[in-house]
Design a protein around this motif. Structure first.
Motif, PDB file in Angstrom:
ATOM      1  N   VAL A  43      42.500  29.077 -23.882  1.00  0.00           N
ATOM      2  CA  VAL A  43      43.615  28.513 -23.112  1.00  0.00           C
ATOM      3  C   VAL A  43      43.337  27.050 -22.791  1.00  0.00           C
ATOM      4  CG1 VAL A  43      44.951  28.693 -20.979  1.00  0.00           C
ATOM      5  CG2 VAL A  43      44.137  30.769 -22.120  1.00  0.00           C
ATOM      6  N   LEU A  47      45.400  23.660 -23.866  1.00  0.00           N
ATOM      7  CA  LEU A  47      45.811  22.650 -22.891  1.00  0.00           C
ATOM      8  C   LEU A  47      45.271  21.275 -23.287  1.00  0.00           C
ATOM      9  CD1 LEU A  47      45.154  24.662 -19.608  1.00  0.00           C
ATOM     10  CD2 LEU A  47      47.396  23.826 -20.344  1.00  0.00           C
ATOM     11  N   LEU A 101      45.167  28.606 -12.540  1.00  0.00           N
ATOM     12  CA  LEU A 101      46.088  28.407 -13.657  1.00  0.00           C
ATOM     13  C   LEU A 101      47.127  29.519 -13.698  1.00  0.00           C
ATOM     14  CD1 LEU A 101      43.584  27.434 -16.504  1.00  0.00           C
ATOM     15  CD2 LEU A 101      44.610  25.981 -14.749  1.00  0.00           C
ATOM     16  N   SER A 258      52.445  24.055 -17.404  1.00  0.00           N
ATOM     17  CA  SER A 258      52.873  25.439 -17.174  1.00  0.00           C
ATOM     18  C   SER A 258      53.515  26.037 -18.425  1.00  0.00           C
ATOM     19  CB  SER A 258      53.857  25.509 -16.006  1.00  0.00           C
ATOM     20  OG  SER A 258      53.236  25.133 -14.801  1.00  0.00           O
ATOM     21  N   LEU A 261      50.725  27.200 -20.589  1.00  0.00           N
ATOM     22  CA  LEU A 261      50.124  28.411 -20.021  1.00  0.00           C
ATOM     23  C   LEU A 261      50.994  29.634 -20.295  1.00  0.00           C
ATOM     24  CD1 LEU A 261      48.907  26.902 -16.638  1.00  0.00           C
ATOM     25  CD2 LEU A 261      47.440  27.727 -18.484  1.00  0.00           C
ATOM     26  N   ILE A 266      49.527  33.403 -19.937  1.00  0.00           N
ATOM     27  CA  ILE A 266      48.977  33.341 -18.585  1.00  0.00           C
ATOM     28  C   ILE A 266      50.147  33.415 -17.613  1.00  0.00           C
ATOM     29  CG2 ILE A 266      47.579  32.031 -16.957  1.00  0.00           C
ATOM     30  CD1 ILE A 266      46.119  33.099 -19.475  1.00  0.00           C
ATOM     31  N   LYS A 268      51.911  32.832 -14.303  1.00  0.00           N
ATOM     32  CA  LYS A 268      51.762  31.890 -13.192  1.00  0.00           C
ATOM     33  C   LYS A 268      51.815  32.621 -11.861  1.00  0.00           C
ATOM     34  CE  LYS A 268      51.850  27.803 -13.368  1.00  0.00           C
ATOM     35  NZ  LYS A 268      50.744  26.824 -13.325  1.00  0.00           N
TER      36      LYS A 268
END
Length: 276
Positions: A43, A47, A101, A258, A261, A266, A268
């Motif tokens: 991840v 990013l 994250l 975001s 992610l 992932i 939030k």
């Protein structure tokens, strides 16, 4: 005169060379080192890749090593950003800024040919402690269960032990130890009698995800907490981030970060905070 001219030329060339080196140095890319959880690593790499595409003057190096390594690297200041896939203990939080994250599920994975579709947390505990040793005890085939676990220092292991095993129950000592989510998945993929636990963010259809307590892991069930096997993905910084590190973290926590992610599965957190 000729000698004086030569000396002047040499001095001018030297000044130009020094100025060029100083310019090159001032214009060189700054580097951010990110170290820690092997679950967070892919991840963080995504990013970093996305951020660097719009910030070519910043180089971000991402390495694994485990959550314990990430926490210690942040505490020592040997990494600009440490990463963890487990909640920090109170003594680990001291002096660190903590950025969530989002949430990641811990998926219970079995071979695609396994007929078992779900387990309870109590059954999981009994399987990993050695109380249940055959798949037929939980509705599966007559076959010995092969346990796959993670290495000490793994945030995934710490979270699994905290949620499933509790303080007083240990994972069976002859469980096969693997050093990453991918290694666990490969073990389960190749062994029809294996069971392991892996990051939801890196789950794939080459292994089968079991329901836990009747709830399947998904974005929705992780977000609303109904899927109980979950843990945070964290960025950790010693003190208060400044300069390029702050700019990168601000971007990660922004709508643009975001989006990455979310693409990396992932979930939030609704009460996302940072603390020092």
């Amino acid at each position: 005169m000729k000698r004086n001219n030569i000396i002047i030329i040499i001095v001018v060339v030297a000044i130009i060379a020094i100025a060029a080196m100083m310019f090159a140095s001032s214009g060189s890319a700054s580097t951010i080192d990110v170290v820690g959880s092997t679950s967070v690593q892919p991840v963080a790499e995504k990013l970093a890749e996305t951020y660097q595409s719009s910030h070519p003057d910043v180089k971000i190096n991402v390495q694994g090593g485990g959550s314990s390594v990430g926490i210690k690297s942040a505490q020592d200041g040997t990494a600009d950003i440490g990463t963890s896939s487990k909640e920090l203990k109170s003594d680990e939080k001291k002096g660190l800024s903590e950025y969530t994250l989002g949430q990641d599920g811990i998926v219970i994975a079995v071979n695609n040919n396994n007929t078992v579709s779900g387990l309870t947390t109590e059954q999981l505990k009994d399987i990993y402690s050695g109380k249940i040793t055959n798949w037929n005890e939980v509705g599966g085939p007559d076959a010995t269960i092969h346990l796959i676990t993670r290495e000490e220092g793994s945030g995934t292991l710490d979270a699994f032990e905290a949620i499933v095993m509790g303080k007083d129950t240990k994972i069976k000592s002859d469980a096969i130890v693997q050093s990453s989510t991918e290694a666990v998945k490969q073990s389960v993929k190749q062994d029809p009698d294996a069971i392991g636990f892996v990051s939801y963010a890196h789950m794939s259809d080459d292994v089968k995800a079991l329901t836990v307590g009747g709830v399947a892991p998904s974005d929705a069930t992780i977000a609303d907490g109904s899927y109980e096997l979950q843990r945070p993905f964290l960025f950790l910084v010693k003190g208060t981030p400044t300069g390029d590190v702050k700019e990168f973290i601000d971007w990660v926590m922004s709508p643009e970060g975001s989006k990455v992610l979310t693409e990396e599965k992932i979930v939030k957190s609704s009460n996302q905070t940072s603390s020092t």
